[in-house]
Design an enzyme around this catalytic site. Sequence first.
Site, PDB file in Angstrom:
ATOM      1  CD  GLN A  17     -25.333  30.939  58.927  1.00  0.00           C
ATOM      2  OE1 GLN A  17     -24.232  31.936  58.868  1.00  0.00           O
ATOM      3  NE2 GLN A  17     -25.102  29.802  58.662  1.00  0.00           N
ATOM      4  CG  ASN A 107     -33.938  20.119  58.452  1.00  0.00           C
ATOM      5  OD1 ASN A 107     -34.293  20.483  59.596  1.00  0.00           O
ATOM      6  ND2 ASN A 107     -32.756  20.326  57.948  1.00  0.00           N
ATOM      7  CG  ASP A 161     -23.864  22.494  44.665  1.00  0.00           C
ATOM      8  OD1 ASP A 161     -23.331  22.169  45.580  1.00  0.00           O
ATOM      9  OD2 ASP A 161     -25.363  22.087  44.591  1.00  0.00           O
ATOM     10  CG  HIS A 189     -26.981  20.832  47.870  1.00  0.00           C
ATOM     11  ND1 HIS A 189     -25.965  21.765  47.153  1.00  0.00           N
ATOM     12  CD2 HIS A 189     -27.204  21.500  49.070  1.00  0.00           C
ATOM     13  CE1 HIS A 189     -25.409  22.270  48.307  1.00  0.00           C
ATOM     14  NE2 HIS A 189     -26.171  22.228  49.285  1.00  0.00           N
TER      15      HIS A 189
HETATM   16  P1  NAD Z   1     -30.001  29.089  60.333  1.00  0.00           P
HETATM   17  O1  NAD Z   1     -30.084  28.137  61.585  1.00  0.00           O
HETATM   18  O2  NAD Z   1     -29.324  30.149  60.388  1.00  0.00           O
HETATM   19  O3  NAD Z   1     -31.533  29.699  59.810  1.00  0.00           O
HETATM   20  C1  NAD Z   1     -32.599  28.707  59.923  1.00  0.00           C
HETATM   21  C2  NAD Z   1     -33.862  29.234  60.643  1.00  0.00           C
HETATM   22  O4  NAD Z   1     -35.004  28.793  59.933  1.00  0.00           O
HETATM   23  C3  NAD Z   1     -33.845  29.693  61.746  1.00  0.00           C
HETATM   24  O5  NAD Z   1     -34.175  31.141  62.121  1.00  0.00           O
HETATM   25  C4  NAD Z   1     -35.025  28.729  62.268  1.00  0.00           C
HETATM   26  O6  NAD Z   1     -36.034  29.332  63.390  1.00  0.00           O
HETATM   27  C5  NAD Z   1     -36.056  28.711  60.970  1.00  0.00           C
HETATM   28  N1  NAD Z   1     -36.897  27.474  60.831  1.00  0.00           N
HETATM   29  C6  NAD Z   1     -36.604  26.306  61.441  1.00  0.00           C
HETATM   30  N2  NAD Z   1     -37.711  25.757  61.212  1.00  0.00           N
HETATM   31  C7  NAD Z   1     -38.722  26.432  60.518  1.00  0.00           C
HETATM   32  C8  NAD Z   1     -39.904  26.277  60.017  1.00  0.00           C
HETATM   33  N3  NAD Z   1     -40.709  25.060  60.488  1.00  0.00           N
HETATM   34  N4  NAD Z   1     -40.633  27.262  59.440  1.00  0.00           N
HETATM   35  C9  NAD Z   1     -40.061  28.398  59.255  1.00  0.00           C
HETATM   36  N5  NAD Z   1     -38.671  28.693  59.828  1.00  0.00           N
HETATM   37  C10 NAD Z   1     -37.970  27.667  60.482  1.00  0.00           C
HETATM   38  O7  NAD Z   1     -29.762  28.070  59.138  1.00  0.00           O
HETATM   39  P2  NAD Z   1     -29.191  28.744  57.540  1.00  0.00           P
HETATM   40  O8  NAD Z   1     -27.768  28.941  57.638  1.00  0.00           O
HETATM   41  O9  NAD Z   1     -30.057  29.980  57.354  1.00  0.00           O
HETATM   42  O10 NAD Z   1     -29.539  27.431  56.763  1.00  0.00           O
HETATM   43  C11 NAD Z   1     -30.866  27.405  56.640  1.00  0.00           C
HETATM   44  C12 NAD Z   1     -30.818  25.859  55.478  1.00  0.00           C
HETATM   45  O11 NAD Z   1     -30.477  26.034  54.450  1.00  0.00           O
HETATM   46  C13 NAD Z   1     -30.179  24.945  56.360  1.00  0.00           C
HETATM   47  O12 NAD Z   1     -31.000  23.614  56.227  1.00  0.00           O
HETATM   48  C14 NAD Z   1     -28.909  24.867  55.518  1.00  0.00           C
HETATM   49  O13 NAD Z   1     -28.327  23.476  55.419  1.00  0.00           O
HETATM   50  C15 NAD Z   1     -29.524  25.150  54.068  1.00  0.00           C
HETATM   51  N6  NAD Z   1     -28.551  25.486  52.953  1.00  0.00           N
HETATM   52  C16 NAD Z   1     -28.736  24.853  51.603  1.00  0.00           C
HETATM   53  C17 NAD Z   1     -27.753  25.327  50.859  1.00  0.00           C
HETATM   54  C18 NAD Z   1     -28.169  24.791  49.404  1.00  0.00           C
HETATM   55  O14 NAD Z   1     -26.969  25.209  48.656  1.00  0.00           O
HETATM   56  N7  NAD Z   1     -29.084  24.243  49.206  1.00  0.00           N
HETATM   57  C19 NAD Z   1     -26.573  26.128  50.912  1.00  0.00           C
HETATM   58  C20 NAD Z   1     -26.641  26.811  52.252  1.00  0.00           C
HETATM   59  C21 NAD Z   1     -27.455  26.219  53.368  1.00  0.00           C
HETATM   60  C1  LMR Z   2     -23.516  24.368  51.336  1.00  0.00           C
HETATM   61  O1  LMR Z   2     -23.480  23.679  50.356  1.00  0.00           O
HETATM   62  O2  LMR Z   2     -22.902  25.038  51.802  1.00  0.00           O
HETATM   63  C2  LMR Z   2     -24.936  23.931  52.308  1.00  0.00           C
HETATM   64  O3  LMR Z   2     -25.629  23.045  51.652  1.00  0.00           O
HETATM   65  C3  LMR Z   2     -24.484  23.789  53.553  1.00  0.00           C
HETATM   66  C4  LMR Z   2     -23.982  22.408  54.136  1.00  0.00           C
HETATM   67  O4  LMR Z   2     -24.481  21.765  54.788  1.00  0.00           O
HETATM   68  O5  LMR Z   2     -22.796  22.209  53.240  1.00  0.00           O
END
Ligand code: NAD
Ligand code: LMR
Length: 330
Positions: A17, A107, A161, A189
């Site tokens: 996503q 993860n 954030d 985070h």
């Molecule tokens: P998602 O499930 O839509 O997409 C994750 C993608 O990663 C999938 O397509 C999956 O196939 C792929 N993937 C899994 N393992 C992998 C690997 N070893 N190598 C390459 N690709 C791999 O998830 P998303 O909504 O895109 O979120 C991704 C991550 O970002 C999640 O861990 C989410 O919690 C995190 N996130 C962090 C923040 C932040 O502020 N730091 C904000 C939002 C989301």
């Molecule tokens: C966020 O802050 O929106 C992401 O880290 C996703 C989550 O798990 O809260």
Amino acid sequence: MTTKQPVRVAVTGAAGQIGYSLLFRIASGDMLGKDQPVILQLLEITPALKALNGVVMELRDCAFPLLADIVTSDDPMVAFKDVDYALLVGAMPRKAGMERGDLLGANGGIFKPQGEALNAVASRDVKVLVVGNPANTNALIAQQNAPDLNPGQFTAMVRLDHNRAISQLAEKTGKPVSSIKNLTIWGNHSSTQYPDLSQATVDGQPALDQVDRDWYENSYISTVAKRGAAIIEARGLSSAASAASAAIDHMRDWALGTPEGEWVSMGIPSDGSYGIPEGLIYGFPVTCKNGKYEIVQGLPVSDFSRGKMDATAQELSEERDEVRKLGLVK
Ligand code: NAD
Ligand code: LMR
């Protein structure tokens, strides 16, 4: 017409996503500038390569003038080859009722081989941003498995954030987001993060003179810290477009610089500043210039702030202990 040589940008989890928002913004020049061609090097797990191919078809259909080439792979040694920037997004998102730290078991293991591959094949100047949760400790894992790179090249995203903290304060004061400067997200985070308004200004005046202290301590801080969970509750999915936008902001400021007299928040390896244990990947106030960041030094720290800064550092130490036990860091 641009004369710059293309730079190589790796994005992992590119069919997910966040990837679906992020790739188009990178390719259109929002991250590195409207004169900087890019080669996208996209990593996915094997079962997601078909979906990734669909995203690549759409990227091509945009006919972005800055998009010089696209590489896709399920092998980090291919996707990270010679990359100048790496956005490590690919990881499982949390579900309702989980804390981000609950994802470490699922993860954490992703980031050891990715750190090793960056160490082996990335540009020696690569700038790495970890977005996949729990972002700070995953960044630590990648960093510790890349001994030939400078630890400072590994960063974690607390910019979402930071942006949430600006937006909530703007809403409360009725002022535009552009009038708000110099707030800080300290630490992890996670729900222990500390969105600190003690140095923040709204229209050049101290933010804390413009809001009620009780609102700040008992409502604002937890609203910002728990915003990710509120998005999951509302959407049934974790934040994606806002996360991609924050990743763009983080990398753009790191590469191209922060405005004079202003700072942003980045998760970076602690050098011991502000009494934070060395090595933890911790949110600090930073300024960026010429592709380098520097911690803003000398800010006063009240007893209230000290307690919050230490609590989030403590959580990061515990996460480090956990991944040590899993053999992912020293
Ligand atoms: P998602 O499930 O839509 O997409 C994750 C993608 O990663 C999938 O397509 C999956 O196939 C792929 N993937 C899994 N393992 C992998 C690997 N070893 N190598 C390459 N690709 C791999 O998830 P998303 O909504 O895109 O979120 C991704 C991550 O970002 C999640 O861990 C989410 O919690 C995190 N996130 C962090 C923040 C932040 O502020 N730091 C904000 C939002 C989301
Ligand atoms: C966020 O802050 O929106 C992401 O880290 C996703 C989550 O798990 O809260």
